[in-house]
Design a protein around this motif. Structure first.
Motif, short mmCIF file in Angstrom:
data_model
loop_
_atom_site.label_atom_id
_atom_site.label_comp_id
_atom_site.label_asym_id
_atom_site.label_seq_id
_atom_site.Cartn_x
_atom_site.Cartn_y
_atom_site.Cartn_z
N ARG A 95 38.99 7.56 30.28
CA ARG A 95 40.65 7.63 30.25
C ARG A 95 40.99 6.18 31.28
N LEU A 96 39.87 5.34 31.57
CA LEU A 96 40.53 4.28 32.51
C LEU A 96 40.67 3.05 31.72
N ALA A 97 41.65 2.10 32.16
CA ALA A 97 41.59 0.96 31.48
C ALA A 97 40.62 -0.02 32.06
N PRO A 98 39.59 -0.74 31.54
CA PRO A 98 39.11 -1.79 31.95
C PRO A 98 39.58 -2.69 33.21
N GLY A 99 38.94 -2.96 34.21
CA GLY A 99 39.24 -4.10 35.23
C GLY A 99 38.22 -4.24 36.01
N GLU A 129 29.31 -2.03 29.93
CA GLU A 129 29.28 -1.66 28.47
C GLU A 129 30.65 -1.33 28.13
N GLY A 130 31.41 -0.77 29.00
CA GLY A 130 32.86 -0.50 28.74
C GLY A 130 33.86 -1.60 29.10
N GLY A 131 33.27 -2.95 29.22
CA GLY A 131 33.93 -3.74 29.35
C GLY A 131 34.78 -4.27 30.84
N PHE A 132 34.06 -3.60 31.99
CA PHE A 132 34.57 -3.81 33.17
C PHE A 132 33.93 -5.11 33.69
N ARG A 133 34.57 -5.63 34.70
CA ARG A 133 33.92 -6.82 35.37
C ARG A 133 33.44 -6.57 36.89
N LEU A 134 32.20 -6.82 37.14
CA LEU A 134 31.74 -6.60 38.37
C LEU A 134 31.85 -7.71 39.35
N LEU A 150 22.60 -7.07 34.18
CA LEU A 150 23.83 -7.87 34.73
C LEU A 150 24.18 -8.91 33.86
N THR A 151 22.96 -9.57 33.46
CA THR A 151 23.12 -11.08 32.64
C THR A 151 23.76 -10.98 31.51
N GLY A 152 24.57 -11.99 31.06
CA GLY A 152 25.50 -11.93 29.87
C GLY A 152 26.74 -11.41 29.95
N HIS A 153 26.87 -10.86 31.37
CA HIS A 153 28.23 -10.07 31.38
C HIS A 153 29.17 -10.81 32.51
#
Ligand code: SF4
Length: 294
Positions: A95-99, A129-134, A150-153
């Motif tokens: 239920r959370l938008a990626p960010g 996997e959910g499209g979030f950035r770290l 982590l690699t590739g994201h």
């Protein structure tokens, strides 16, 4: 163990003790959390799979956590492990938008217990996997274990470095990875194609805030080629002075008064911050990194 020590954040029915991590005088307890990913001032979100941090840095600002989660042990000597962190996060992600996610805000996600529990790793995997950035910030080479996920994201791997002097780092950050290991983290993250960052701080008066040391820190950053650089002045956050002054009294009593004034004398502090900022900008310019300062 006193269940009253762990107020509302946790389901207190599931507290139990597990043995301390081998070789470390840290009390580890397993707890269950009700929520993991929180809104955050630094990025959109942050999360912490642990309460407490076995690195035990003497200047750690996260000590304030003890106000909300009192423990009999001093900071650095306890870790509560949120054993249901991954399932709670998975539920929240529906239920959370990626960010952007600051990893982590009140502990080091790759502190020694993470080797066994692998919670930060699994949470990072779910978030990516959910499209979030770290945005990672750690003092541990254990993060290298997780380069595979982590690699590739869209990930920035950052380390905190207060001084390049290993002996001094051991005094102030007793259980963190060596400084050379942290530099190695930056090199290998960069080689893996990830963005990198370094936090120089808190710069300690008379220890890591001199023109010479600040110059060395920026020269290292230039040599590694980090993308972003933050700096931090020692702040009078709750419980920090009690810990810092203990180290000063035993290790470098001549610097006690200087630290006290930087922290508590408003006029002195303002002037100190202005002059340190000039030193930082000069060192960044000399190293060709003026555009990397955040
Ligand atoms: S690594 Fe960070 S959170 Fe852990 S004790 Fe040190 S400053 Fe605090």
């Amino acid at each position: 163990m006193n269940k009253q020590n762990h107020p509302s954040l946790f389901d207190q029915n599931d507290l139990r003790s597990v043995p301390a991590v081998a070789g470390q005088d840290v009390v580890v307890r397993e707890v269950r959390c009700k929520s993991l990913l929180n809104r955050c001032r630094i990025d959109d979100y942050s999360f912490n799979c642990y309460v407490g941090c076995g690195h035990g840095c003497k200047y750690c600002y996260a000590r304030f956590m003890q106000r909300f989660h009192p423990h009999a042990e001093e900071w650095g000597r306890f870790v509560d492990v949120k054993v249901n962190a991954v399932e709670v996060l998975a539920r929240q992600l529906t239920r959370l938008a990626p960010g952007e996610v600051f990893t982590c805000s009140a502990c080091d996600g790759w502190q020694p217990v993470e080797e066994q529990y692998r919670l930060t790793r699994e949470c990072c995997r779910l978030l990516l996997e959910g499209g979030f950035r770290l945005n990672i910030l750690t003092k541990s080479r254990l993060v290298l274990r997780d380069l595979d996920i982590l690699t590739g994201h869209d990930v920035c791997v950052g380390v905190t470095i207060t001084t390049l002097d290993e002996t001094r780092a051991r005094v102030w950050e007793p259980a963190a990875s060596s400084v050379s290991d942290r530099v190695e983290v930056l090199r290998r993250a960069k080689a893996a194609g990830l963005k990198t960052a370094v936090m120089f701080g808190p710069l300690l008066p008379g220890i890591s805030d001199t023109a010479e040391v600040v110059g060395e820190l920026f020269a290292m950053a230039a040599e590694v080629g980090v993308n972003r650089i933050w700096t931090d002045v020692l702040n009078p956050r709750p419980r920090v002075w009690a810990s810092v002054q203990q180290v000063l009294r035993t290790q470098c009593p001549d610097l006690y008064e200087r630290h006290r004034r930087v922290l508590f004398d408003r006029t002195f502090r303002d002037d100190y911050k202005r002059r340190l900022d000039e030193r930082i900008r000069r060192a960044a310019g000399d190293a060709g990194l003026a555009d990397r300062l955040c």
